[in-house]
Write a protein that holds these residues in place. Structure first.
Motif, PDB file in Angstrom:
ATOM      1  N   VAL A 190       0.863  -1.177   0.000  1.00  0.00           N
ATOM      2  CA  VAL A 190       0.000   0.000   0.000  1.00  0.00           C
ATOM      3  C   VAL A 190       0.901   1.229   0.000  1.00  0.00           C
ATOM      4  O   VAL A 190       1.818   1.330   0.822  1.00  0.00           O
ATOM      5  N   LEU A 191       0.663   2.154  -0.922  1.00  0.00           N
ATOM      6  CA  LEU A 191       1.423   3.390  -0.982  1.00  0.00           C
ATOM      7  C   LEU A 191       0.577   4.516  -0.418  1.00  0.00           C
ATOM      8  O   LEU A 191      -0.602   4.666  -0.771  1.00  0.00           O
ATOM      9  N   LEU A 192       1.164   5.293   0.485  1.00  0.00           N
ATOM     10  CA  LEU A 192       0.455   6.358   1.184  1.00  0.00           C
ATOM     11  C   LEU A 192       1.075   7.709   0.858  1.00  0.00           C
ATOM     12  O   LEU A 192       2.284   7.822   0.652  1.00  0.00           O
ATOM     13  N   TRP A 193       0.208   8.743   0.859  1.00  0.00           N
ATOM     14  CA  TRP A 193       0.676  10.110   0.647  1.00  0.00           C
ATOM     15  C   TRP A 193       0.048  11.042   1.672  1.00  0.00           C
ATOM     16  O   TRP A 193      -0.848  10.654   2.424  1.00  0.00           O
ATOM     17  N   GLN A 194       0.551  12.276   1.667  1.00  0.00           N
ATOM     18  CA  GLN A 194       0.055  13.275   2.599  1.00  0.00           C
ATOM     19  C   GLN A 194      -1.471  13.315   2.548  1.00  0.00           C
ATOM     20  O   GLN A 194      -2.070  13.263   1.484  1.00  0.00           O
ATOM     21  N   GLY A 195      -2.066  13.405   3.727  1.00  0.00           N
ATOM     22  CA  GLY A 195      -3.520  13.394   3.828  1.00  0.00           C
ATOM     23  C   GLY A 195      -4.055  12.073   4.324  1.00  0.00           C
ATOM     24  O   GLY A 195      -5.227  11.976   4.686  1.00  0.00           O
ATOM     25  N   ASP A 196      -3.206  11.044   4.345  1.00  0.00           N
ATOM     26  CA  ASP A 196      -3.617   9.752   4.883  1.00  0.00           C
ATOM     27  C   ASP A 196      -3.195   9.673   6.346  1.00  0.00           C
ATOM     28  O   ASP A 196      -2.067  10.027   6.704  1.00  0.00           O
ATOM     29  N   ASP A 197      -4.100   9.191   7.200  1.00  0.00           N
ATOM     30  CA  ASP A 197      -3.803   9.113   8.634  1.00  0.00           C
ATOM     31  C   ASP A 197      -2.539   8.323   8.945  1.00  0.00           C
ATOM     32  O   ASP A 197      -1.850   8.598   9.923  1.00  0.00           O
ATOM     33  N   GLU A 198      -2.237   7.320   8.125  1.00  0.00           N
ATOM     34  CA  GLU A 198      -1.103   6.457   8.414  1.00  0.00           C
ATOM     35  C   GLU A 198       0.190   6.914   7.752  1.00  0.00           C
ATOM     36  O   GLU A 198       1.228   6.263   7.891  1.00  0.00           O
ATOM     37  N   TRP A 199       0.128   8.042   7.032  1.00  0.00           N
ATOM     38  CA  TRP A 199       1.327   8.543   6.359  1.00  0.00           C
ATOM     39  C   TRP A 199       2.371   9.001   7.363  1.00  0.00           C
ATOM     40  O   TRP A 199       3.560   8.739   7.214  1.00  0.00           O
ATOM     41  N   ASP A 200       1.925   9.687   8.427  1.00  0.00           N
ATOM     42  CA  ASP A 200       2.831  10.177   9.462  1.00  0.00           C
ATOM     43  C   ASP A 200       2.518   9.438  10.756  1.00  0.00           C
ATOM     44  O   ASP A 200       1.508   9.719  11.398  1.00  0.00           O
ATOM     45  N   PRO A 201       3.370   8.497  11.168  1.00  0.00           N
ATOM     46  CA  PRO A 201       3.074   7.722  12.379  1.00  0.00           C
ATOM     47  C   PRO A 201       2.989   8.576  13.636  1.00  0.00           C
ATOM     48  O   PRO A 201       2.302   8.220  14.590  1.00  0.00           O
TER      49      PRO A 201
ATOM     50  N   ALA B  36      -4.113  11.594  16.296  1.00  0.00           N
ATOM     51  CA  ALA B  36      -5.129  12.496  15.756  1.00  0.00           C
ATOM     52  C   ALA B  36      -5.851  11.881  14.562  1.00  0.00           C
ATOM     53  O   ALA B  36      -6.388  12.583  13.722  1.00  0.00           O
ATOM     54  N   ALA B  37      -5.843  10.550  14.475  1.00  0.00           N
ATOM     55  CA  ALA B  37      -6.449   9.872  13.333  1.00  0.00           C
ATOM     56  C   ALA B  37      -7.901  10.287  13.139  1.00  0.00           C
ATOM     57  O   ALA B  37      -8.673  10.355  14.094  1.00  0.00           O
ATOM     58  N   SER B  38      -8.261  10.559  11.881  1.00  0.00           N
ATOM     59  CA  SER B  38      -9.608  11.039  11.580  1.00  0.00           C
ATOM     60  C   SER B  38     -10.304  10.205  10.518  1.00  0.00           C
ATOM     61  O   SER B  38     -11.398  10.552  10.093  1.00  0.00           O
ATOM     62  N   GLY B  39      -9.666   9.124  10.081  1.00  0.00           N
ATOM     63  CA  GLY B  39     -10.249   8.331   9.009  1.00  0.00           C
ATOM     64  C   GLY B  39      -9.910   8.851   7.633  1.00  0.00           C
ATOM     65  O   GLY B  39     -10.454   8.387   6.638  1.00  0.00           O
ATOM     66  N   SER B  40      -8.991   9.811   7.552  1.00  0.00           N
ATOM     67  CA  SER B  40      -8.600  10.383   6.268  1.00  0.00           C
ATOM     68  C   SER B  40      -7.754   9.393   5.478  1.00  0.00           C
ATOM     69  O   SER B  40      -6.921   8.676   6.039  1.00  0.00           O
ATOM     70  N   ARG B  41      -7.954   9.348   4.165  1.00  0.00           N
ATOM     71  CA  ARG B  41      -7.242   8.416   3.320  1.00  0.00           C
ATOM     72  C   ARG B  41      -6.676   9.103   2.072  1.00  0.00           C
ATOM     73  O   ARG B  41      -7.328   9.935   1.457  1.00  0.00           O
ATOM     74  N   HIS B  42      -5.442   8.734   1.733  1.00  0.00           N
ATOM     75  CA  HIS B  42      -4.849   9.069   0.439  1.00  0.00           C
ATOM     76  C   HIS B  42      -3.856   7.963   0.138  1.00  0.00           C
ATOM     77  O   HIS B  42      -2.699   8.014   0.564  1.00  0.00           O
ATOM     78  N   ARG B  43      -4.296   6.938  -0.575  1.00  0.00           N
ATOM     79  CA  ARG B  43      -3.492   5.733  -0.743  1.00  0.00           C
ATOM     80  C   ARG B  43      -3.835   4.985  -2.021  1.00  0.00           C
ATOM     81  O   ARG B  43      -4.906   5.175  -2.613  1.00  0.00           O
ATOM     82  N   LEU B  44      -2.892   4.117  -2.410  1.00  0.00           N
ATOM     83  CA  LEU B  44      -3.078   3.252  -3.563  1.00  0.00           C
ATOM     84  C   LEU B  44      -2.711   1.834  -3.149  1.00  0.00           C
ATOM     85  O   LEU B  44      -1.588   1.573  -2.703  1.00  0.00           O
ATOM     86  N   GLU B  45      -3.657   0.914  -3.283  1.00  0.00           N
ATOM     87  CA  GLU B  45      -3.424  -0.486  -2.962  1.00  0.00           C
ATOM     88  C   GLU B  45      -3.010  -1.205  -4.240  1.00  0.00           C
ATOM     89  O   GLU B  45      -3.772  -1.261  -5.207  1.00  0.00           O
TER      90      GLU B  45
ATOM     91  N   GLY C 205     -11.804  17.365   0.775  1.00  0.00           N
ATOM     92  CA  GLY C 205     -11.973  18.319   1.874  1.00  0.00           C
ATOM     93  C   GLY C 205     -13.309  18.231   2.575  1.00  0.00           C
ATOM     94  O   GLY C 205     -13.459  18.673   3.712  1.00  0.00           O
ATOM     95  N   ALA C 206     -14.305  17.639   1.917  1.00  0.00           N
ATOM     96  CA  ALA C 206     -15.622  17.528   2.542  1.00  0.00           C
ATOM     97  C   ALA C 206     -15.794  16.208   3.272  1.00  0.00           C
ATOM     98  O   ALA C 206     -16.874  15.902   3.766  1.00  0.00           O
ATOM     99  N   GLY C 207     -14.729  15.409   3.315  1.00  0.00           N
ATOM    100  CA  GLY C 207     -14.819  14.137   4.008  1.00  0.00           C
ATOM    101  C   GLY C 207     -15.388  13.029   3.141  1.00  0.00           C
ATOM    102  O   GLY C 207     -15.664  11.939   3.624  1.00  0.00           O
ATOM    103  N   LEU C 208     -15.568  13.300   1.848  1.00  0.00           N
ATOM    104  CA  LEU C 208     -16.091  12.294   0.938  1.00  0.00           C
ATOM    105  C   LEU C 208     -14.951  11.523   0.298  1.00  0.00           C
ATOM    106  O   LEU C 208     -13.871  12.071   0.065  1.00  0.00           O
ATOM    107  N   ARG C 209     -15.203  10.271  -0.017  1.00  0.00           N
ATOM    108  CA  ARG C 209     -14.155   9.421  -0.566  1.00  0.00           C
ATOM    109  C   ARG C 209     -14.277   9.340  -2.086  1.00  0.00           C
ATOM    110  O   ARG C 209     -15.346   9.234  -2.644  1.00  0.00           O
ATOM    111  N   ARG C 210     -13.100   9.401  -2.714  1.00  0.00           N
ATOM    112  CA  ARG C 210     -13.024   9.248  -4.174  1.00  0.00           C
ATOM    113  C   ARG C 210     -12.150   8.047  -4.465  1.00  0.00           C
ATOM    114  O   ARG C 210     -11.092   7.896  -3.871  1.00  0.00           O
TER     115      ARG C 210
END
Length: 258
Positions: free
Chosen positions: A214-225, A230-239, A252-257
């Motif tokens: 899994v590749l993670l980028w800024q905006g994903d909760d797990e990007w910065d350990p 402060a985990a919020s369920g935010s995701r920016h990743r590629l499986e 920004g509205a909390g919707l997933r794409r």
């Protein structure tokens, strides 16, 4: 026994490389010790919609058999001045590499910086790459046989679909770029969005998920350990463990794409 396809080899190479990845450090994204490259996403409008020029690499080297945008590593002669910003040097390299690989002349003034990709730290092969978008270049397409064995103008969504079926070998930066382009109807839309949005930074972190890398980028909760509390369920990743790949990004509205 069936021989592995370029897509199989690419996936295996990505999977193998993840084992050497480590946690990011602040200096990783600008590490002067790693090579830098530039690539140009050439755009054109057709009766079928927006198309991009892609070339197929020979079946050897780091990106063997992969479909990519024209581009390559920066060279000393690309730098205009000793203190020139890396992005400016990358712009010159993007023009030169496109001409060398395809015979097409790109006007430097038409290039719009789209993104900068920094691979996961700790990998044996790391190349920081600048992505530019530009309208279709002038000239007759003439591939350099050492750099490309085929070329195609293709709709971004079609390239992604072919990759998902194992027919088209892509690497993550190319895949994510195509994913973003698939939402645009024409060249003007892409260029306008790139100018308005500014340079997108993809400072990659690699994890192993239940289904593979899994590749993670800024905006994903797990990007910065360090920000796990402060985990919020935010995701920016590629499986990328299996085809088709799955991209997930919370807007920004909390919707997933996807």
């Amino acid at each position: 026994m069936p021989q592995p396809t370029p897509a199989d080899r690419a996936l295996q190479a990505l999977n193998d490389s993840i084992g050497g990845a480590r946690t990011r450090r602040p200096a990783d994204a600008t590490d002067p010790a790693i090579p830098v490259a530039a690539t140009v996403v050439l755009l054109r409008d057709s009766s079928r919609g927006l198309e991009v020029l892609m070339i197929e690499r020979p079946d050897r080297g780091s990106f063997a058999g992969a479909w990519v945008f024209p581009g390559g590593k920066l060279e000393v002669d690309d730098r205009g001045a000793a203190d020139e910003p890396e992005e400016a040097t990358a712009r010159a390299a993007a023009v030169r590499e496109t001409r060398e690989e395809t015979g097409l002349a790109v006007d430097p003034g038409t290039l719009v910086t789209l993104s900068c990709w920094d691979p996961p730290p700790g990998l044996a092969l790391r190349i920081r790459t600048w992505f530019f978008v530009a309208p279709a270049a002038v000239g007759v397409l003439a591939l350099s046989p050492d750099e490309a064995v085929a070329s195609e103008w293709v709709r971004p969504a079609d390239a992604l679909a072919r990759h998902g079926r194992g027919e088209f070998t892509l690497y993550p930066p190319t895949w994510v770029t195509l994913h973003g382009l698939a939402g645009h109807s024409d060249t003007a839309s892409v260029l306008g969005a790139a100018r308005l949005g500014g340079v997108q930074r993809f400072e990659t972190v690699a994890h192993r998920g239940g289904d593979g890398p899994v590749l993670l980028w800024q905006g994903d909760d797990e990007w910065d350990p360090d920000a796990a509390a402060a985990a919020s369920g935010s995701r920016h990743r590629l499986e990328i463990g299996a085809l088709p790949w799955r991209y997930e990004r919370t807007d920004g509205a909390g919707l997933r794409r996807r």
